[in-house]
Every structure is written in C-alpha cells, then in structure tokens.
Design a protein around this motif. Structure first.
Motif, PDB file in Angstrom:
ATOM      1  N   SER A  33       0.867  -1.183  -0.065  1.00  0.00           N
ATOM      2  CA  SER A  33       0.116   0.048  -0.066  1.00  0.00           C
ATOM      3  C   SER A  33       0.935   1.080  -0.047  1.00  0.00           C
ATOM      4  O   SER A  33       2.007   1.373   0.511  1.00  0.00           O
ATOM      5  N   THR A  34       0.345   2.480  -0.593  1.00  0.00           N
ATOM      6  CA  THR A  34       1.018   3.637  -0.386  1.00  0.00           C
ATOM      7  C   THR A  34       1.052   4.119   0.881  1.00  0.00           C
ATOM      8  O   THR A  34       1.754   5.341   1.030  1.00  0.00           O
ATOM      9  N   ASN A  35       0.348   3.629   1.763  1.00  0.00           N
ATOM     10  CA  ASN A  35       0.298   4.224   3.075  1.00  0.00           C
ATOM     11  C   ASN A  35       0.140   3.127   4.264  1.00  0.00           C
ATOM     12  O   ASN A  35      -0.552   2.037   3.936  1.00  0.00           O
ATOM     13  N   THR A  36       0.999   3.357   5.265  1.00  0.00           N
ATOM     14  CA  THR A  36       0.765   2.230   6.281  1.00  0.00           C
ATOM     15  C   THR A  36       0.510   2.578   7.573  1.00  0.00           C
ATOM     16  O   THR A  36       0.937   2.272   8.613  1.00  0.00           O
ATOM     17  N   ARG A  42      -5.315   8.620   5.488  1.00  0.00           N
ATOM     18  CA  ARG A  42      -4.915   7.901   4.210  1.00  0.00           C
ATOM     19  C   ARG A  42      -5.274   8.665   2.929  1.00  0.00           C
ATOM     20  O   ARG A  42      -4.579   8.807   2.052  1.00  0.00           O
ATOM     21  N   LEU A  46      -2.415   9.538   0.063  1.00  0.00           N
ATOM     22  CA  LEU A  46      -2.595   9.220  -1.287  1.00  0.00           C
ATOM     23  C   LEU A  46      -2.249  10.419  -2.023  1.00  0.00           C
ATOM     24  O   LEU A  46      -1.875  10.422  -3.378  1.00  0.00           O
ATOM     25  N   ILE A  52      -2.478   5.566  -6.319  1.00  0.00           N
ATOM     26  CA  ILE A  52      -3.519   4.881  -5.395  1.00  0.00           C
ATOM     27  C   ILE A  52      -3.151   3.408  -6.144  1.00  0.00           C
ATOM     28  O   ILE A  52      -3.004   3.291  -7.491  1.00  0.00           O
ATOM     29  N   ASN A 107      -2.584  -5.016   3.069  1.00  0.00           N
ATOM     30  CA  ASN A 107      -2.164  -3.739   2.867  1.00  0.00           C
ATOM     31  C   ASN A 107      -1.186  -3.973   1.368  1.00  0.00           C
ATOM     32  O   ASN A 107      -0.484  -2.978   1.001  1.00  0.00           O
ATOM     33  N   ASP A 110      -4.580  -0.455  -2.005  1.00  0.00           N
ATOM     34  CA  ASP A 110      -5.501   0.582  -0.992  1.00  0.00           C
ATOM     35  C   ASP A 110      -6.903   0.282  -1.326  1.00  0.00           C
ATOM     36  O   ASP A 110      -7.548   0.513  -0.395  1.00  0.00           O
ATOM     37  N   PHE A 244     -12.713  -1.099   0.101  1.00  0.00           N
ATOM     38  CA  PHE A 244     -11.923  -0.406   0.911  1.00  0.00           C
ATOM     39  C   PHE A 244     -11.648  -1.069   2.334  1.00  0.00           C
ATOM     40  O   PHE A 244     -12.458  -2.018   2.756  1.00  0.00           O
ATOM     41  N   ARG A 245     -10.446  -0.977   3.047  1.00  0.00           N
ATOM     42  CA  ARG A 245     -10.431  -1.320   4.182  1.00  0.00           C
ATOM     43  C   ARG A 245     -11.243  -0.518   5.161  1.00  0.00           C
ATOM     44  O   ARG A 245     -11.712   0.458   4.842  1.00  0.00           O
ATOM     45  N   ASP A 248     -10.506   2.893   6.440  1.00  0.00           N
ATOM     46  CA  ASP A 248     -10.556   3.873   5.552  1.00  0.00           C
ATOM     47  C   ASP A 248     -11.714   4.770   5.028  1.00  0.00           C
ATOM     48  O   ASP A 248     -12.103   5.081   4.040  1.00  0.00           O
TER      49      ASP A 248
END
Length: 301
Positions: A33-36, A42, A46, A52, A107, A110, A244-245, A248
């Motif tokens: 993922s682009t974010n952790t 988030r 992004l 994304i 992850n 996204d 989506f998660r 998020d």
C-alpha cells in the motif's frame, strides 16, 4: 462478482495514469500500500503520493489488461473519481478474484477495483462503497442452446455439467441449488470448457459473458438472456462496488461523494462505462443501498 476464497495465484503490477497507461511486472509480495498508517489521513497520504494502488481480477469488462494496458469499466470510474480527488496515478495489482479481499487486508493495495458484489460476509471483512453496477446472471452455452437452458434452476434440472469461476457468486448459487460445478480460474477458462466439451454450460455475470461473446465472434457459443437468480424463491438481486479497508472511512466517504455525481447522471455514467458494454440497465438502483445489501438475508456469502 465473487465471494472471498483464499487463493495464492500469480500476480503482476499494472500502472495507469490519467494521461496514459503502462504495464510493469512485479510480484504481489512486493506490492505494498502507498500508506501504512492504519487508515489515519489515508486520503491525504494518497494525494501527497499522487498514486493509489488497486487490486484487479482480470475479468473483462470490469478490470483487465488489453494490449498491455490496464482498462475496464471500474478502472475508468477510478481514473475519473480518484483524479477528481487529486490522485492522478492508478497502479493495479492483478490477482485471482478470491485473493482480493485478503490482499486488501494485507495492505497489498489500497482498494479493490473489480466490480465485486456486495455480500453480507464480505461486509464483515471490508468496507464497500456505494453500488456502481446492478448485476444479472447469464449462461454461456453451445451454439443454439441445445438443452434450452434459461437460468440456474434449469441447469439443476438438466443434470448437465456446469462450470463456474472460483470464488464467483455463481459458484454459490450452484452450491445452494445442489449443482456440482466445475471450477475454473478465469472467464476465458469457462468459455474454453464449453467449447471443448468439458462443460455444457458456464455461468457468470451477463455483462462479462456478453463481452466475451462480442470479442470472440467465431467461438461456437451463445449467451442466454440475463436473469436474476432465485434461491428458495428469493431473487438474488445484487450490485457491485469498490472495496476499501474498514479503517479507511475518510477515503470511502470522499469516493462516494464523487461517485454520486456520476451515478446520478445517466449521461455522465455512460460516458465513462458505456464503451465497456454497460448500459442504463446496469446503472445502480438508488433504492438498493450498500447497507441493505450488507444486511440482506441472501443465499450466498
């Protein structure tokens, strides 16, 4: 249109920008993922990255590769929506349908961009955006439909060999109706099963089967009229959405706001997805909400 089944099939990374599309090979394990930050900020992360990553399943016409480019109706929606949110590059990770929610949870991407059907069990594992497509089912049969098949019950009554895609909702319909189905990994495998005689019929979403028939005009197959499957007398009305998660929510809310601008305008909707065989018939019914589908007492999960 599939439920979650763990599968460790091969994957590769596909990159597309609003200006054009390119393909890059990679492994799922290497695609993160682009974010952790466990969901905090988030959307802003992004935007800052300008990228994304979306999980795709290679099912035309939802999300697939064509001539080395990532394309499809869900990809077209995501280019438009995420671009409007300030995220200009979409990277795609291709995985088996059944591996998409596990990959999202891990992850590895996204969101899931595969027109995934909103089902109660999935809603316990991930968060679905608002509906993007209404779904019906169809059957791919040998030319002329020699057995006169019309719906899932007719397949059950016929005793013929059915093929369904691993993880697909049609596999659940078959199980609920007591049909022993031959599992295939991809839509093309289902068509091949019918044309080779290994299966008598292949069940999948109508839009997918019609796309395959249109793009394989010489294949000795027909596609039946679409139908809404019934299990125990209950119509299995469904819709597909982006996944989506669960943490998020800000990203999901921003996405839904942009999506509503499209699905509330038939012309805008068809401008984006019409080239992929979608019509006003697939425009989501505003009375059929994600909350309803997540809570629905349906046969399959």
């Amino acid at each position: 249109m599939a439920h979650t089944v763990l599968n460790t099939g091969s994957t590769k990374k596909i990159i597309t920008t609003l200006a054009g599309t390119a393909l890059v090979a990679g492994s799922l394990a290497g695609c993160t993922s682009t974010n952790t930050d466990d969901g905090a900020d988030r959307l802003q992360s992004l935007r800052d990255a300008g990228t994304i990553t979306v999980g795709v399943a290679g099912e035309a016409p939802y999300s697939f590769e064509e001539n080395g480019e990532l394309t499809g109706a869900t990809i077209a929606l995501h280019r438009e929506i995420f671009g409007n949110l300030g995220i200009d590059t979409v990277e795609g990770v291709n995985a088996d349908f059944g591996a998409l929610i596990p990959g999202l949870q891990a992850n590895r991407f996204d969101v899931v961009s595969a027109g995934m059907s909103i089902l109660p069990q999935r809603c316990e594992q991930a968060a679905f955006g608002d509906p993007e497509f209404n779904y019906t089912t169809a059957l791919m049969v040998p030319t002329g439909n020699p057995a006169g098949l019309t719906d899932m019950q007719s397949v059950a009554d016929s005793g013929l060999q059915l093929a369904t895609m691993t993880g697909a909702i049609e596999s659940d319909y078959a199980e609920a109706l007591g049909i022993s189905s031959q599992q295939v990994a991809a839509p093309q495998d289902g068509m091949d099963a019918v044309t080779s005689g290994r299966a008598d019929v292949f069940a999948l979403t109508a839009i997918s089967l019609n796309w395959m028939k249109t793009n394989n005009p010489d294949a000795p197959v027909d596609v039946t009229e679409s139908f809404v499957a019934e299990i125990d007398g209950e119509p299995q009305v469904g819709a597909g959405a982006t996944v989506f998660r669960t943490d998020d929510q800000e990203l999901l809310d921003a996405y839904n706001e942009e999506l509503a601008k499209i699905t509330s305008n038939t012309d805008a909707y068809l401008d984006i997805v019409g080239d992929f065989g979608f019509t006003a018939e697939e425009l989501p019914d505003p009375s059929l909400t994600t909350a309803m589908l997540c809570e629905a007492d349906r046969c399959c999960s």
